[in-house]
Design a protein around this motif. Structure first.
Motif, PDB file in Angstrom:
ATOM      1  N   VAL A 278     -55.365   8.581  36.870  1.00 47.71           N
ATOM      2  CA  VAL A 278     -54.926   7.742  37.950  1.00 47.71           C
ATOM      3  C   VAL A 278     -55.110   8.202  39.315  1.00 47.71           C
ATOM      4  CG1 VAL A 278     -52.845   6.289  38.739  1.00 47.71           C
ATOM      5  CG2 VAL A 278     -52.966   7.223  36.430  1.00 47.71           C
ATOM      6  N   THR A 279     -56.055   7.256  40.063  1.00 48.40           N
ATOM      7  CA  THR A 279     -56.405   7.711  41.344  1.00 48.40           C
ATOM      8  C   THR A 279     -56.103   6.325  42.401  1.00 48.40           C
ATOM      9  OG1 THR A 279     -58.782   6.855  40.672  1.00 48.40           O
ATOM     10  CG2 THR A 279     -58.185   9.225  40.527  1.00 48.40           C
ATOM     11  N   GLY A 280     -56.096   6.919  43.845  1.00 44.21           N
ATOM     12  CA  GLY A 280     -55.693   5.862  44.775  1.00 44.21           C
ATOM     13  C   GLY A 280     -56.520   6.147  45.958  1.00 44.21           C
ATOM     14  N   GLN A 281     -56.926   5.084  46.514  1.00 43.01           N
ATOM     15  CA  GLN A 281     -57.766   5.074  47.642  1.00 43.01           C
ATOM     16  C   GLN A 281     -57.220   5.690  49.061  1.00 43.01           C
ATOM     17  OE1 GLN A 281     -60.559   1.703  48.147  1.00 43.01           O
ATOM     18  NE2 GLN A 281     -60.143   1.530  50.300  1.00 43.01           N
ATOM     19  N   ASN A 282     -55.942   5.565  49.366  1.00 48.45           N
ATOM     20  CA  ASN A 282     -55.551   5.902  50.642  1.00 48.45           C
ATOM     21  C   ASN A 282     -54.194   5.996  50.656  1.00 48.45           C
ATOM     22  OD1 ASN A 282     -54.727   3.255  50.475  1.00 48.45           O
ATOM     23  ND2 ASN A 282     -56.394   2.573  51.629  1.00 48.45           N
ATOM     24  N   ALA A 283     -53.318   6.429  51.639  1.00 49.60           N
ATOM     25  CA  ALA A 283     -51.998   6.666  51.816  1.00 49.60           C
ATOM     26  C   ALA A 283     -51.122   5.359  51.273  1.00 49.60           C
ATOM     27  CB  ALA A 283     -51.672   7.137  53.417  1.00 49.60           C
ATOM     28  N   GLN A 284     -51.915   4.393  51.846  1.00 44.49           N
ATOM     29  CA  GLN A 284     -51.106   3.086  51.173  1.00 44.49           C
ATOM     30  C   GLN A 284     -51.302   2.694  49.744  1.00 44.49           C
ATOM     31  OE1 GLN A 284     -53.596   3.548  53.653  1.00 44.49           O
ATOM     32  NE2 GLN A 284     -53.514   2.053  55.147  1.00 44.49           N
ATOM     33  N   SER A 285     -51.851   3.714  49.224  1.00 41.20           N
ATOM     34  CA  SER A 285     -52.044   3.633  47.704  1.00 41.20           C
ATOM     35  C   SER A 285     -50.937   4.653  46.815  1.00 41.20           C
ATOM     36  CB  SER A 285     -53.394   3.834  47.215  1.00 41.20           C
ATOM     37  OG  SER A 285     -54.286   2.911  47.908  1.00 41.20           O
ATOM     38  N   SER A 286     -50.633   5.518  47.681  1.00 40.12           N
ATOM     39  CA  SER A 286     -49.584   6.731  47.056  1.00 40.12           C
ATOM     40  C   SER A 286     -48.546   6.153  46.385  1.00 40.12           C
ATOM     41  CB  SER A 286     -49.444   7.553  48.200  1.00 40.12           C
ATOM     42  OG  SER A 286     -48.709   7.083  49.378  1.00 40.12           O
ATOM     43  N   THR A 287     -47.915   5.215  46.924  1.00 37.47           N
ATOM     44  CA  THR A 287     -46.456   4.656  46.011  1.00 37.47           C
ATOM     45  C   THR A 287     -46.847   4.146  44.720  1.00 37.47           C
ATOM     46  OG1 THR A 287     -45.433   4.281  48.087  1.00 37.47           O
ATOM     47  CG2 THR A 287     -44.688   2.958  46.094  1.00 37.47           C
ATOM     48  N   ALA A 288     -48.120   3.373  44.889  1.00 39.00           N
ATOM     49  CA  ALA A 288     -48.578   2.562  43.767  1.00 39.00           C
ATOM     50  C   ALA A 288     -49.214   3.577  42.463  1.00 39.00           C
ATOM     51  CB  ALA A 288     -49.593   1.503  43.854  1.00 39.00           C
ATOM     52  N   VAL A 289     -49.810   4.804  43.169  1.00 40.14           N
ATOM     53  CA  VAL A 289     -49.975   5.470  42.273  1.00 40.14           C
ATOM     54  C   VAL A 289     -49.229   6.480  41.319  1.00 40.14           C
ATOM     55  CG1 VAL A 289     -51.135   8.151  41.953  1.00 40.14           C
ATOM     56  CG2 VAL A 289     -52.377   6.291  43.299  1.00 40.14           C
ATOM     57  N   ALA A 290     -48.009   6.738  42.167  1.00 43.25           N
ATOM     58  CA  ALA A 290     -46.631   7.343  41.368  1.00 43.25           C
ATOM     59  C   ALA A 290     -46.146   6.231  40.540  1.00 43.25           C
ATOM     60  CB  ALA A 290     -45.758   7.666  42.714  1.00 43.25           C
ATOM     61  N   LYS A 291     -45.908   5.204  41.104  1.00 41.03           N
ATOM     62  CA  LYS A 291     -45.481   4.234  40.065  1.00 41.03           C
ATOM     63  C   LYS A 291     -46.119   3.924  38.905  1.00 41.03           C
ATOM     64  CE  LYS A 291     -42.643   1.425  43.401  1.00 41.03           C
ATOM     65  NZ  LYS A 291     -42.585  -0.028  44.093  1.00 41.03           N
ATOM     66  N   LYS A 292     -47.357   3.963  38.775  1.00 38.54           N
ATOM     67  CA  LYS A 292     -48.237   3.944  37.587  1.00 38.54           C
ATOM     68  C   LYS A 292     -48.162   5.152  36.573  1.00 38.54           C
ATOM     69  CE  LYS A 292     -50.365   0.987  36.197  1.00 38.54           C
ATOM     70  NZ  LYS A 292     -50.388  -0.003  35.367  1.00 38.54           N
ATOM     71  N   ILE A 293     -47.717   6.237  37.250  1.00 39.97           N
ATOM     72  CA  ILE A 293     -47.630   7.343  36.531  1.00 39.97           C
ATOM     73  C   ILE A 293     -46.466   7.359  35.579  1.00 39.97           C
ATOM     74  CG2 ILE A 293     -47.348   9.950  36.775  1.00 39.97           C
ATOM     75  CD1 ILE A 293     -49.212  10.008  39.080  1.00 39.97           C
ATOM     76  N   THR A 294     -45.346   6.845  36.371  1.00 38.68           N
ATOM     77  CA  THR A 294     -44.049   6.986  35.888  1.00 38.68           C
ATOM     78  C   THR A 294     -44.282   5.666  34.661  1.00 38.68           C
ATOM     79  OG1 THR A 294     -43.294   5.355  37.444  1.00 38.68           O
ATOM     80  CG2 THR A 294     -42.835   7.449  37.959  1.00 38.68           C
ATOM     81  N   GLU A 295     -44.766   4.717  34.988  1.00 33.54           N
ATOM     82  CA  GLU A 295     -44.790   3.744  33.921  1.00 33.54           C
ATOM     83  C   GLU A 295     -45.617   4.214  32.810  1.00 33.54           C
ATOM     84  OE1 GLU A 295     -47.788  -0.115  33.441  1.00 33.54           O
ATOM     85  OE2 GLU A 295     -46.883  -0.105  35.278  1.00 33.54           O
ATOM     86  N   LEU A 296     -46.800   4.940  33.006  1.00 29.61           N
ATOM     87  CA  LEU A 296     -47.563   5.409  31.760  1.00 29.61           C
ATOM     88  C   LEU A 296     -46.579   6.635  31.047  1.00 29.61           C
ATOM     89  CD1 LEU A 296     -51.143   5.900  33.377  1.00 29.61           C
ATOM     90  CD2 LEU A 296     -50.506   4.255  31.709  1.00 29.61           C
ATOM     91  N   LEU A 297     -45.884   7.375  31.674  1.00 23.87           N
ATOM     92  CA  LEU A 297     -45.166   8.476  31.140  1.00 23.87           C
ATOM     93  C   LEU A 297     -43.903   7.769  30.251  1.00 23.87           C
ATOM     94  CD1 LEU A 297     -44.876  10.991  34.021  1.00 23.87           C
ATOM     95  CD2 LEU A 297     -46.214  11.184  31.700  1.00 23.87           C
ATOM     96  N   LYS A 298     -43.551   6.618  30.734  1.00 22.24           N
ATOM     97  CA  LYS A 298     -42.390   6.019  30.014  1.00 22.24           C
ATOM     98  C   LYS A 298     -43.199   5.624  28.704  1.00 22.24           C
ATOM     99  CE  LYS A 298     -39.568   4.403  33.674  1.00 22.24           C
ATOM    100  NZ  LYS A 298     -38.955   3.366  34.667  1.00 22.24           N
ATOM    101  N   LYS A 299     -44.341   5.072  28.508  1.00 21.61           N
ATOM    102  CA  LYS A 299     -44.700   4.719  27.214  1.00 21.61           C
ATOM    103  C   LYS A 299     -45.454   5.591  26.321  1.00 21.61           C
ATOM    104  CE  LYS A 299     -46.981   0.450  29.572  1.00 21.61           C
ATOM    105  NZ  LYS A 299     -48.036  -0.309  30.118  1.00 21.61           N
ATOM    106  N   SER A 300     -45.386   6.742  27.104  1.00 21.76           N
ATOM    107  CA  SER A 300     -45.912   8.193  26.167  1.00 21.76           C
ATOM    108  C   SER A 300     -45.150   8.701  25.171  1.00 21.76           C
ATOM    109  CB  SER A 300     -46.697   8.904  26.865  1.00 21.76           C
ATOM    110  OG  SER A 300     -45.496   9.696  27.672  1.00 21.76           O
TER     111      SER A 300
END
Length: 371
Positions: free
Chosen positions: A349-371
Motif C-alpha cells: 500500500v503506497t501513497g503519493q503525499n502527506a494528503q494521502s497518509s490518512t488514506a494509506v493508514a485506513k486501507k491498511i486497517t481495512e486489509l488487516l481486518k480481512k486477513s
C-alpha cells in the motif's frame, strides 16, 4: 584549546554512554516486571521490586489500597501456570532518569477483558541495581488488542552532505498514527541509529499536529526510536515507511530494516506501506527469490516529475524514487500535485503525499481486518 575541546567531547560521550547504560538497566528492571507478571514468574517479579516496596492501587469504591510488593508477587505464585502466558501484554511508554532515581510509565493490556492499565513507577538504584520502590496504577476500557504497527523513520537531519536541513514529515506520522491508534493498534518507531529523529512540516495551528506535539508519551517515542536490533519482526502486522526529505537517507539501503520489513511481509503475511518520499524505503526491498518487491506491482510515491530539479536539495538525492522503482520492474502511478492518491497491490500500500497518509493508514486497517 584543542586539548580542552577534546576533553569536553570525551566527557560528553562518557556522559551519553553512561546515561544509555543506566536506561538499559532500568529497561531490564521493568522487563522483569512485565515478563514476570505476564508469565507468572515470581522470581522475575521479585527481581524488579525493592523488598519493602509498596503498590498504591484502587480498592473497592476506588478507595486507596496499599499492597506490599511481597503480597503482590504472591498473586502470581501458581506452579501450574508458571511460564505460561496469562494474557497480559506490557509495553514501556517512557523512562525519565536523573542520577540514581527514575520514573517510568508502563502500559499493560488485557485484550480478553478490553482493559488497559497505566502503571507509574518510582525507581531507585540501590547497591548498583535498579529497583522499583513503588507503583501506582489506573484502569480504563480499551480497544487495544496488542497488535502492532512499525513506523520506519530516518535519523538524517540534512540533505546528504549539504548544510540543508531536512526531517521526517510530522504530518505523515501523526495522520497515520491517529488512524492506527483509534483502531486499537500499538505503534513503535524504528530508525537506523535509534534515538531522536528530526521532524519537519509542523504547523501548530492545525489541531491534529498540536494534539500530538504536546503529547509527552508520543514525543518521547519520537525522541527514543528503537534500533533495528531491538525490533522483533514477528510482533508486527504492518510496516509504514514515513516520508519527508530524511527518508532518502539511511533507510532505503539499511539491511537490518530491509530484513524486518520482508519478515513482516513474507513470514507474517503482513503489509508493507509507504507514503511520499517514504517510498524510497521500499525501492530496494527484495523477496526470498531475489526479485525486487515492487517488480510487476503498482506503486505510488512522490514522483520525480514534481521535484525541483534545479534546487540544491535535489542535487543531494542518492537516487530518484520513480526512476528506481521503474528500473526495478515497478509500475509507478501518480496524480496531480497536492491531491490524495494511493495504490493498493495485494499487501503493498503506497501513497503519493502527506494528503494521502490518512488514506494509506485506513486501507491498511481495512486489509488487516480481512486477513
Amino acid at each position: 584549546m584543542k586539548n580542552y575541546t577534546c576533553l569536553l567531547l570525551m566527557s560528553f560521550f562518557f556522559y551519553l554512554s553512561n546515561a544509555q547504560s543506566e536506561k538499559e538497566e532500568i529497561y531490564t528492571c521493568l522487563q522483569h516486571y512485565i515478563q514476570g507478571t505476564s508469565y507468572n514468574n515470581i522470581e522475575r517479579i521479585a527481581a524488579a521490586f525493592y523488598s519493602d516496596a509498596n503498590l498504591y492501587l484502587s480498592g473497592k469504591d476506588n478507595a486507596l489500597r496499599v499492597v506490599p510488593s511481597k503480597k503482590y508477587i504472591s498473586w502470581f505464585d501458581n506452579d501450574a501456570r508458571k511460564g505460561k502466558f496469562n494474557g497480559r501484554i506490557g509495553n514501556i511508554i517512557s523512562i525519565d532518569q536523573t542520577n540514581d532515581i527514575a520514573t517510568a510509565k508502563v502500559e499493560i493490556l488485557i485484550p480478553a477483558k478490553n482493559i488497559r492499565f497505566t502503571d507509574l513507577f518510582l525507581l531507585k538504584k540501590l547497591d548498583g541495581q535498579w529497583k522499583i520502590m513503588s507503583k501506582s496504577a489506573t484502569k480504563e476500557n480499551s480497544n487495544k488488542q496488542g497488535d502492532r504497527i512499525l513506523f520506519i523513520v530516518s535519523n538524517a537531519d540534512h540533505y546528504g552532505t549539504s548544510d540543508l536541513y531536512t526531517g521526517n514529515s510530522f504530518s505523515e506520522i501523526v495522520n497515520a498514527y491517529e488512524v492506527f491508534a483509534s483502531e486499537g493498534y500499538s505503534i513503535d518507531f524504528v530508525s537506523p541509529d535509534g534515538g531522536p529523529i528530526p521532524v519537519s512540516y509542523i504547523n501548530t495551528s492545525i489541531p491534529m499536529y498540536k494534539k500530538y506535539l504536546y503529547n509527552s508519551d508520543f514525543m518521547y517515542a519520537l525522541g527514543h526510536t528503537k534500533k533495528p536490533i531491538e525490533i522483533e519482526a514477528s510482533n508486527y502486522k504492518a510496516v509504514y515507511y514515513v516520508g519527508g526529505g530524511s527518508a532518502m537517507y539511511g533507510v532505503p539501503t539499511n539491511k537490518e530494516i530491509q530484513k524486518i520489513s520482508m519478515h513482516v511481509y513474507e513470514e507474517q503475511g503482513g503489509i508493507i506501506s509507504s507514503v511520499c518520499h517514504g517510498t524510497a524505503g521500499i525501492a530496494y526491498l527484495k523477496t526470498k527469490d531475489g526479485k525486487y518487491l515492487v517488480s510487476g506491482k503498482r506503486v505510488n510515491g512522490y514522483p520525480d516529475d514534481y521535484e525541483r530539479k534545479d534546487a540544491p536539495y535535489f542535487k543531494e538525492f542518492p537516487f530518484l524514487i520513480k526512476k528506481t522503482i521503474e528500473n526495478h520492474g515497478g509500475i509507478f502511478k501518480f496524480s496531480k500535485r497536492n491531491t490524495p492518491h494511493i495504490e493498493v497491490d495485494q499487501r503493498l500500500v503506497t501513497g503519493q503525499n502527506a494528503q494521502s497518509s490518512t488514506a494509506v493508514a485506513k486501507k491498511i486497517t481495512e486489509l488487516l481486518k480481512k486477513s
